[in-house]
Design a protein around this motif. Structure first.
Motif, PDB file in Angstrom:
ATOM      1  N   ASN A 179       0.828  -1.207   0.000  1.00 53.65           N
ATOM      2  CA  ASN A 179       0.000   0.000   0.000  1.00 53.65           C
ATOM      3  C   ASN A 179       0.862   1.256   0.000  1.00 53.65           C
ATOM      4  O   ASN A 179       0.587   2.207  -0.729  1.00 53.65           O
ATOM      5  CB  ASN A 179      -0.936   0.005   1.208  1.00 53.65           C
ATOM      6  CG  ASN A 179      -1.997  -1.065   1.143  1.00 53.65           C
ATOM      7  OD1 ASN A 179      -2.143  -1.769   0.149  1.00 53.65           O
ATOM      8  ND2 ASN A 179      -2.746  -1.204   2.231  1.00 53.65           N
ATOM      9  N   CYS A 187      -4.964   5.190  -8.981  1.00 54.51           N
ATOM     10  CA  CYS A 187      -4.235   5.723  -7.779  1.00 54.51           C
ATOM     11  C   CYS A 187      -4.845   7.058  -7.387  1.00 54.51           C
ATOM     12  O   CYS A 187      -5.045   7.844  -8.255  1.00 54.51           O
ATOM     13  CB  CYS A 187      -2.746   5.848  -8.059  1.00 54.51           C
ATOM     14  SG  CYS A 187      -1.684   6.267  -6.708  1.00 54.51           S
ATOM     15  N   ALA A 244      -2.992  -0.068  -8.820  1.00 53.82           N
ATOM     16  CA  ALA A 244      -3.062   0.129  -7.366  1.00 53.82           C
ATOM     17  C   ALA A 244      -4.434  -0.303  -6.840  1.00 53.82           C
ATOM     18  O   ALA A 244      -4.522  -0.954  -5.795  1.00 53.82           O
ATOM     19  CB  ALA A 244      -2.793   1.592  -7.022  1.00 53.82           C
ATOM     20  N   TRP A 271      -9.884  -1.754   2.105  1.00 53.66           N
ATOM     21  CA  TRP A 271      -9.513  -0.654   1.216  1.00 53.66           C
ATOM     22  C   TRP A 271     -10.373  -0.594  -0.037  1.00 53.66           C
ATOM     23  O   TRP A 271     -10.040   0.105  -0.994  1.00 53.66           O
ATOM     24  CB  TRP A 271      -8.040  -0.783   0.830  1.00 53.66           C
ATOM     25  CG  TRP A 271      -7.159  -0.855   2.029  1.00 53.66           C
ATOM     26  CD1 TRP A 271      -6.886   0.160   2.909  1.00 53.66           C
ATOM     27  CD2 TRP A 271      -6.433  -1.987   2.495  1.00 53.66           C
ATOM     28  NE1 TRP A 271      -6.041  -0.285   3.896  1.00 53.66           N
ATOM     29  CE2 TRP A 271      -5.744  -1.608   3.664  1.00 53.66           C
ATOM     30  CE3 TRP A 271      -6.286  -3.290   2.040  1.00 53.66           C
ATOM     31  CZ2 TRP A 271      -4.931  -2.481   4.375  1.00 53.66           C
ATOM     32  CZ3 TRP A 271      -5.475  -4.153   2.757  1.00 53.66           C
ATOM     33  CH2 TRP A 271      -4.813  -3.744   3.906  1.00 53.66           C
ATOM     34  N   CYS A 315       1.662   6.531  -6.884  1.00 49.71           N
ATOM     35  CA  CYS A 315       0.477   7.261  -7.361  1.00 49.71           C
ATOM     36  C   CYS A 315       0.576   8.757  -7.072  1.00 49.71           C
ATOM     37  O   CYS A 315       0.133   9.575  -7.880  1.00 49.71           O
ATOM     38  CB  CYS A 315      -0.784   6.695  -6.727  1.00 49.71           C
ATOM     39  SG  CYS A 315      -1.240   5.069  -7.349  1.00 49.71           S
ATOM     40  N   LEU A 316       1.129   9.110  -5.936  1.00 53.38           N
ATOM     41  CA  LEU A 316       1.300  10.532  -5.625  1.00 53.38           C
ATOM     42  C   LEU A 316       2.259  11.200  -6.597  1.00 53.38           C
ATOM     43  O   LEU A 316       2.123  12.384  -6.901  1.00 53.38           O
ATOM     44  CB  LEU A 316       1.781  10.709  -4.184  1.00 53.38           C
ATOM     45  CG  LEU A 316       0.738  10.439  -3.111  1.00 53.38           C
ATOM     46  CD1 LEU A 316       1.381  10.426  -1.731  1.00 53.38           C
ATOM     47  CD2 LEU A 316      -0.386  11.461  -3.176  1.00 53.38           C
ATOM     48  N   TYR A 366       2.535   1.627  -3.530  1.00 55.96           N
ATOM     49  CA  TYR A 366       1.594   2.114  -4.542  1.00 55.96           C
ATOM     50  C   TYR A 366       1.192   3.557  -4.266  1.00 55.96           C
ATOM     51  O   TYR A 366       1.068   4.370  -5.189  1.00 55.96           O
ATOM     52  CB  TYR A 366       0.356   1.221  -4.634  1.00 55.96           C
ATOM     53  CG  TYR A 366       0.547   0.053  -5.556  1.00 55.96           C
ATOM     54  CD1 TYR A 366       0.739   0.243  -6.925  1.00 55.96           C
ATOM     55  CD2 TYR A 366       0.532  -1.250  -5.074  1.00 55.96           C
ATOM     56  CE1 TYR A 366       0.916  -0.827  -7.784  1.00 55.96           C
ATOM     57  CE2 TYR A 366       0.701  -2.333  -5.929  1.00 55.96           C
ATOM     58  CZ  TYR A 366       0.888  -2.113  -7.271  1.00 55.96           C
ATOM     59  OH  TYR A 366       1.064  -3.179  -8.124  1.00 55.96           O
ATOM     60  N   ARG A 367       0.973   3.887  -3.025  1.00 59.23           N
ATOM     61  CA  ARG A 367       0.557   5.252  -2.671  1.00 59.23           C
ATOM     62  C   ARG A 367       1.616   6.257  -3.104  1.00 59.23           C
ATOM     63  O   ARG A 367       1.311   7.296  -3.686  1.00 59.23           O
ATOM     64  CB  ARG A 367       0.301   5.337  -1.162  1.00 59.23           C
ATOM     65  CG  ARG A 367      -0.118   6.703  -0.701  1.00 59.23           C
ATOM     66  CD  ARG A 367      -1.495   7.047  -1.213  1.00 59.23           C
ATOM     67  NE  ARG A 367      -1.920   8.292  -0.597  1.00 59.23           N
ATOM     68  CZ  ARG A 367      -2.820   9.080  -1.124  1.00 59.23           C
ATOM     69  NH1 ARG A 367      -3.417   8.758  -2.245  1.00 59.23           N
ATOM     70  NH2 ARG A 367      -3.157  10.188  -0.524  1.00 59.23           N
TER      71      ARG A 367
END
Length: 124
Positions: free
Chosen positions: A64, A121, A84, A95, A71-72, A67-68
């Motif tokens: 997590n 994401c 994601a 989630w 994605c950011l 991926y976070r």
């Protein structure tokens, strides 16, 4: 990617059976410390490699986080958002709402660029 991949393997419990709690804690610290500054392509390469080796090996918290962060850094990458989301759904239902938001954002991105590709994401 070699360093990040090594660190990812370091936080995979079944790969570290003889590791002391202190060593495992240090491995987790190093993973977090490294991943927060890693480039998204390096993060994705690590995730994809580890998932191919053992889909459930990397702990959900580590996946997590990875991926976070990716994605950011790439909030307009619909394919990444979908990847994601799919990963979150594989380890849900905690989630699922976040995964649905990622899929919806990916759908909006695809609609905006006219590609019509599937969604993925969250960048807030």
């Amino acid at each position: 990617m070699t360093g990040l991949l090594r660190l990812g393997r370091g936080v995979t419990p079944e790969d570290n059976v003889g590791t002391t709690p202190e060593q495992f804690g240090l491995a987790e610290f190093e993973y977090v410390e490294t991943i927060i500054y890693a480039e998204p392509d390096e993060i994705l390469a690590m995730l994809r490699t580890l998932k191919a080796e053992n889909f459930i090996g990397l702990p959900p918290w580590a996946r997590n986080l990875a991926y976070r962060i990716a994605c950011l850094q790439k909030p307009d990458d619909a394919a990444l958002l979908r990847e994601a989301a799919d990963d979150l759904l594989a380890f849900g239902p905690d989630w699922d709402d976040i995964a649905e938001e990622l899929q919806a954002k990916a759908d909006r991105l695809d609609a905006a660029d006219g590609s019509g590709a599937a969604p993925w994401c969250i960048a807030q």
